[in-house]
Design a protein around this motif. Structure first.
Motif, PDB file in Angstrom:
ATOM      1  N   ASP A 374       0.663  -1.055  -0.112  1.00 59.20           N
ATOM      2  CA  ASP A 374      -0.252   0.217   0.298  1.00 59.20           C
ATOM      3  C   ASP A 374       1.060   1.286  -0.212  1.00 59.20           C
ATOM      4  O   ASP A 374       1.787   1.095   0.777  1.00 59.20           O
ATOM      5  CB  ASP A 374      -0.557   0.036   1.172  1.00 59.20           C
ATOM      6  N   PRO A 375       0.360   2.374  -0.388  1.00 61.30           N
ATOM      7  CA  PRO A 375       1.743   3.587  -0.371  1.00 61.30           C
ATOM      8  C   PRO A 375       1.747   4.164   0.221  1.00 61.30           C
ATOM      9  O   PRO A 375       2.854   5.132   0.868  1.00 61.30           O
ATOM     10  CB  PRO A 375       0.733   4.408  -1.728  1.00 61.30           C
ATOM     11  N   TYR A 376       0.971   3.883   1.329  1.00 58.22           N
ATOM     12  CA  TYR A 376       0.273   4.925   2.435  1.00 58.22           C
ATOM     13  C   TYR A 376       0.923   3.834   4.207  1.00 58.22           C
ATOM     14  O   TYR A 376       0.192   4.312   4.993  1.00 58.22           O
ATOM     15  CB  TYR A 376      -1.235   6.000   2.854  1.00 58.22           C
ATOM     16  N   ASP A 377       1.523   2.498   3.664  1.00 59.97           N
ATOM     17  CA  ASP A 377       1.201   1.882   5.291  1.00 59.97           C
ATOM     18  C   ASP A 377       3.163   2.248   5.480  1.00 59.97           C
ATOM     19  O   ASP A 377       3.616   1.846   4.067  1.00 59.97           O
ATOM     20  CB  ASP A 377       0.988   0.410   4.230  1.00 59.97           C
ATOM     21  N   VAL A 378       3.266   2.566   6.498  1.00 60.30           N
ATOM     22  CA  VAL A 378       4.871   2.931   6.657  1.00 60.30           C
ATOM     23  C   VAL A 378       5.170   1.384   7.704  1.00 60.30           C
ATOM     24  O   VAL A 378       6.300   1.566   7.613  1.00 60.30           O
ATOM     25  CB  VAL A 378       4.639   4.303   7.723  1.00 60.30           C
ATOM     26  N   ASP A 379       4.886   0.737   7.646  1.00 62.26           N
ATOM     27  CA  ASP A 379       4.661  -0.180   8.624  1.00 62.26           C
ATOM     28  C   ASP A 379       5.092  -1.517   7.425  1.00 62.26           C
ATOM     29  O   ASP A 379       4.977  -2.158   8.478  1.00 62.26           O
ATOM     30  CB  ASP A 379       3.616  -0.447   9.821  1.00 62.26           C
ATOM     31  N   ASP A 380       4.962  -1.461   6.550  1.00 66.44           N
ATOM     32  CA  ASP A 380       5.394  -2.642   5.694  1.00 66.44           C
ATOM     33  C   ASP A 380       6.599  -3.305   5.735  1.00 66.44           C
ATOM     34  O   ASP A 380       6.724  -4.176   6.294  1.00 66.44           O
ATOM     35  CB  ASP A 380       4.645  -2.338   4.149  1.00 66.44           C
ATOM     36  N   HIS A 381       7.474  -2.141   5.678  1.00 67.27           N
ATOM     37  CA  HIS A 381       8.433  -2.334   5.549  1.00 67.27           C
ATOM     38  C   HIS A 381       9.878  -1.477   5.394  1.00 67.27           C
ATOM     39  O   HIS A 381       9.370  -0.576   5.454  1.00 67.27           O
ATOM     40  CB  HIS A 381       9.422  -2.882   4.338  1.00 67.27           C
ATOM     41  N   SER A 382      10.975  -1.447   5.855  1.00 69.25           N
ATOM     42  CA  SER A 382      11.916  -0.512   6.149  1.00 69.25           C
ATOM     43  C   SER A 382      12.881  -0.477   4.728  1.00 69.25           C
ATOM     44  O   SER A 382      13.334  -1.300   4.112  1.00 69.25           O
ATOM     45  CB  SER A 382      12.842  -1.185   7.454  1.00 69.25           C
ATOM     46  N   CYS A 383      13.466   1.001   4.750  1.00 71.69           N
ATOM     47  CA  CYS A 383      13.858   1.430   3.840  1.00 71.69           C
ATOM     48  C   CYS A 383      15.609   1.445   4.126  1.00 71.69           C
ATOM     49  O   CYS A 383      15.213   1.934   5.431  1.00 71.69           O
ATOM     50  CB  CYS A 383      13.290   2.288   3.090  1.00 71.69           C
ATOM     51  N   CYS A 664      12.509  11.869 -10.055  1.00 73.38           N
ATOM     52  CA  CYS A 664      13.728  10.964  -8.655  1.00 73.38           C
ATOM     53  C   CYS A 664      12.407  10.307  -8.317  1.00 73.38           C
ATOM     54  O   CYS A 664      10.944  10.588  -8.170  1.00 73.38           O
ATOM     55  CB  CYS A 664      14.418  10.985  -7.488  1.00 73.38           C
ATOM     56  N   ALA A 665      12.301   8.973  -8.241  1.00 73.15           N
ATOM     57  CA  ALA A 665      11.404   7.840  -7.754  1.00 73.15           C
ATOM     58  C   ALA A 665      12.054   7.104  -6.360  1.00 73.15           C
ATOM     59  O   ALA A 665      13.163   5.944  -7.194  1.00 73.15           O
ATOM     60  CB  ALA A 665      10.315   7.289  -8.727  1.00 73.15           C
ATOM     61  N   TRP A 666      11.496   6.702  -5.346  1.00 71.25           N
ATOM     62  CA  TRP A 666      11.365   5.044  -4.565  1.00 71.25           C
ATOM     63  C   TRP A 666      10.284   4.191  -5.115  1.00 71.25           C
ATOM     64  O   TRP A 666       9.682   4.249  -5.218  1.00 71.25           O
ATOM     65  CB  TRP A 666      11.160   5.701  -3.303  1.00 71.25           C
ATOM     66  N   HIS A 667      11.068   3.375  -5.425  1.00 68.93           N
ATOM     67  CA  HIS A 667      10.747   2.081  -5.191  1.00 68.93           C
ATOM     68  C   HIS A 667       9.484   1.453  -4.122  1.00 68.93           C
ATOM     69  O   HIS A 667       9.552   1.440  -3.289  1.00 68.93           O
ATOM     70  CB  HIS A 667      11.230   0.704  -5.845  1.00 68.93           C
ATOM     71  N   PRO A 668       8.061   1.182  -4.451  1.00 66.91           N
ATOM     72  CA  PRO A 668       7.892   0.994  -3.477  1.00 66.91           C
ATOM     73  C   PRO A 668       7.454  -0.226  -2.912  1.00 66.91           C
ATOM     74  O   PRO A 668       6.820  -0.357  -1.357  1.00 66.91           O
ATOM     75  CB  PRO A 668       6.260   0.606  -4.345  1.00 66.91           C
TER      76      PRO A 668
END
Length: 687
Positions: A374-383, A664-668
């Protein structure tokens, strides 16, 4: 003492200057004191001394005839003269000290006019000067300090004529020869003058004289007035009906309202002027050889300069476009021609082996085992911040303006090229899959729909096109004859999208009907960015070159929030934080500013990211999916990484040459993959 000095001076003229002076009368007593010895020794030139101060009512300085008559009366040689007033003042003078004269001697003077104190202090009666500064003033030249009296016109008559001039506009004025003539004004008094002439009062008033055929002229302040010729009568107002006009004796013109009214046909003068504006070519007159040669020369010159003949061509739509873009037409591409302009014929090229795999799945389907987020799920994984460049994608003939990942999976990458083409790349295979050709100018922005099945492209050829991602088919072409700078799908309905245009408007389209459903018109310059905030799109944040940020309610054409400050700079790029609590904007003063994305939309002054140079470029910014990091391009071709919470610069890389790192873009899904693009035509993958 000044009064006594006057008495002494009068007595010294009539007698010996060494005599002492004494004063007697109805209101004074005699003094027995004599002059001191040292005063007499000085020859009598000293000031006499009065033994006791005396109270006098008041008296002017005595005159010489009065003193002589008083002395003659004492000597017995004067005639009786007029009776002496009861309040007369007598001044006695004694003989010289050598002859033994004193104060009580018979010599003396009588002051006939000795008014009472009440008379002297009475109010002044009679005419007074209204202006104390109206006396003679120094002049720069001529008779300095002198005023010449005009005997032909006294002050009282002048005041009367001045009031008459203010009341009626006409008055009498003196001439150089002392005669009186009538003069009027060129204003409202002409009407009154005509009324007075009809009433038989053209003579004005008393004192007016009838001049002969001889004209008297007087030059005043550089103007010559004709004194004998009366002012011209003012032309009377035209009557509203022809009958009244005939009765009044007026001469009707070709455009007289008395005949035709205000909605009458054009007058003869107007018809002649319109006819004179028609050229010989329009009338069908044969042109001379010189005229034909001149027209051929002008046409060839315009062809070399790329100009078109605006007289023969140019419809109303083009004229309106020219009016709207008159201040910035030199910055925009050529205008569209015709009432219904048409874009170029679209085409597409597929670069893969097969559009369908052995199982019948489309090439746009994510590979097996691909995760989605989900583009607005900040807890899905760490970057984490990438460490090096792991891939290069080349294929654009010119620079790359924007890059967008496929929603949720990120297995495809959409790029917008400055040569007018759009390309879709496969990230796992690192190659181009399909090219979309449909614009005659550079593509400014691209945007995937929510499911990725379609995408929008906005170009400098003034067209917006809706593409099918899988087949490359054009589903719709839209234009409002303006340059689109940014396009966005409405989050709650993929059949509606908004476009920020060069005419300072934000336009909402219905993709099925192609009609404009709403316009947002409060910006003062071209719109650069559109971002949906609050509950996935209930409000819309827009920025413009007018250095303002406006917040709108969806489908309401009036902004609900103005963000403007004298210290603000233009913000050409805005990106929403994954938590949807903040949005970051690329400010052209070489820093990234942060605002709240809800409630008050307040500026977060403690959150600023600087260190890069972006002045003059709309360099894109992107957040990591977990919201911990921020990446931005740079005007020098570098990309920068900051820590979101601390605002600290973590890393920077030299990414592109010959221009800025514009996109620039960050991979989802991939926690360390970042894609950058620049005007060198290369797309780089960082991991």
């Amino acid at each position: 003492m000044d009064l006594l000095d006057g008495y002494r001076s009068s007595s010294s003229e009539g007698g010996n200057g060494d005599d002492d002076v004494d004063v007697t009368g109805a209101h004074a007593q005699q003094s027995a004191e004599t002059v001191p010895a040292h005063v007499a020794a000085a020859g009598g030139s000293g000031r006499p001394t009065i033994g006791r101060p005396m109270m006098l009512n008041a008296a002017p300085v005595p005159t010489i005839p009065a003193a002589m008559r008083a002395k003659a009366r004492r000597m017995g040689t004067a005639d009786t003269g007029p009776p002496v007033p009861s309040n007369a003042l007598t001044l006695h003078t004694g003989g010289s000290k050598s002859s033994g004269g004193g104060i009580g001697s018979s010599n003396g003077m009588m002051l006939m006019n000795n008014p009472l104190k009440s008379v002297l202090h009475a109010p002044v009666q009679g005419p007074m000067a209204t202006d104390p500064d109206s006396g003679a003033k120094p002049q720069s030249r001529g008779d300095v300090g002198t005023a010449v009296h005009n005997d032909a016109f006294d002050e009282a008559t002048f005041e009367e004529e001045r009031k008459r001039f203010q009341r009626t506009g006409r008055a009498m004025a003196p001439t150089a020869t002392g005669e009186v003539v009538e003069r009027g004004t060129w204003g409202h008094s002409r009407k009154r003058y005509a009324a007075e002439e009809k009433a038989g009062g053209a003579g004005g008033g008393a004192g007016s004289t009838s001049q002969g055929p001889q004209q008297h002229q007087q030059q005043q302040h550089g103007q010559v007035y004709d004194q004998d010729q009366p002012p011209k009568r003012k032309r009377e107002r035209k009557s509203k009906s022809s009958q009244d006009a005939k009765l009044s004796g007026l001469v009707e013109g070709s455009d007289d309202e008395a005949t035709y009214g205000i909605w009458g046909p054009p007058s003869k003068e107007e018809r002649d002027m319109a006819e004179s504006q028609i050229t010989d070519l329009a009338r069908g007159v044969d042109l001379t050889d010189e005229q034909l040669a001149e027209r051929a020369h002008i046409a060839e010159r315009n062809r070399r300069k790329g100009k078109t003949d605006e007289e023969d061509g140019g419809d109303d739509a083009q004229k309106f476009d020219r009016l709207v873009e008159r201040k910035m037409s030199h910055l925009l591409p050529p205008r569209l021609e015709g009432e219904e302009p048409k874009a170029i014929e679209p085409s597409t090229i597929f670069h893969g082996a097969d559009e369908l795999d052995y199982r019948g799945r489309s090439w746009t389907t994510p590979p097996a085992g691909t995760d989605s987020a989900d583009p607005y799920d900040v807890d899905d994984h760490s970057c984490y911040v990438p460490k090096k460049c792991t891939g290069r994608l080349t294929g654009h003939n010119k620079g790359v303006q924007r890059v967008r990942f496929f929603p949720r999976t990120g297995h495809l990458l959409l790029s917008a090229g400055l040569e007018g083409k759009c390309k879709v790349w496969s990230i796992p295979e690192r190659k181009v899959m399909r090219t979309y050709i449909g614009h005659s100018a550079a593509v400014r922005d691209v945007q995937f729909s929510d499911d990725g099945s379609t995408f929008l492209s906005a170009s400098f050829d003034r067209f917006v096109r809706l593409w099918n991602t899988e087949t490359g088919e054009v589903l719709g072409t839209y234009t409002n004859r303006r340059v689109p700078y940014v396009v966005k799908f409405y989050p709650h309905d993929n059949n509606t999208f908004v476009v920020g245009c060069s005419d300072n408007k934000i336009v909402a389209y219905d993709s099925k009907s192609g009609e404009i459903t709403q316009e947002y018109n409060h910006h003062l310059a071209p719109v650069n960015t559109i971002t949906f905030v609050e509950d996935h799109g209930t409000k819309m944040v827009t920025s413009s070159d007018d250095k303002k940020v406006l917040v709108w309610e969806w489908d309401i054409g009036v902004p609900v929030k103005y963000i403007s400050d004298p210290t603000m700079h233009s913000i050409p790029v805005i990106t929403l934080h994954p938590t949807q609590q903040y949005w970051a904007g690329q400010s052209l003063d070489n820093q990234i500013v942060v605002y709240q994305a809800r409630d008050r939309f307040a500026l977060q002054r403690k959150k600023k990211f600087s260190g890069h140079t972006v002045a003059g470029y709309a360099c894109d910014i992107a957040f990591s999916p977990d919201g911990r990091f921020l990446v931005s391009g740079d005007g020098d071709g570098k990309i920068y990484f900051w820590d979101w919470r601390r605002g600290k610069l973590l890393q920077k890389y030299r990414a592109h040459d010959n221009g800025p790192a514009i996109a620039c873009a960050w991979h989802p899904v991939n926690p360390t993959m970042v894609v950058s693009a620049g005007w060198d035509g290369i797309i780089k993958i960082w991991e």
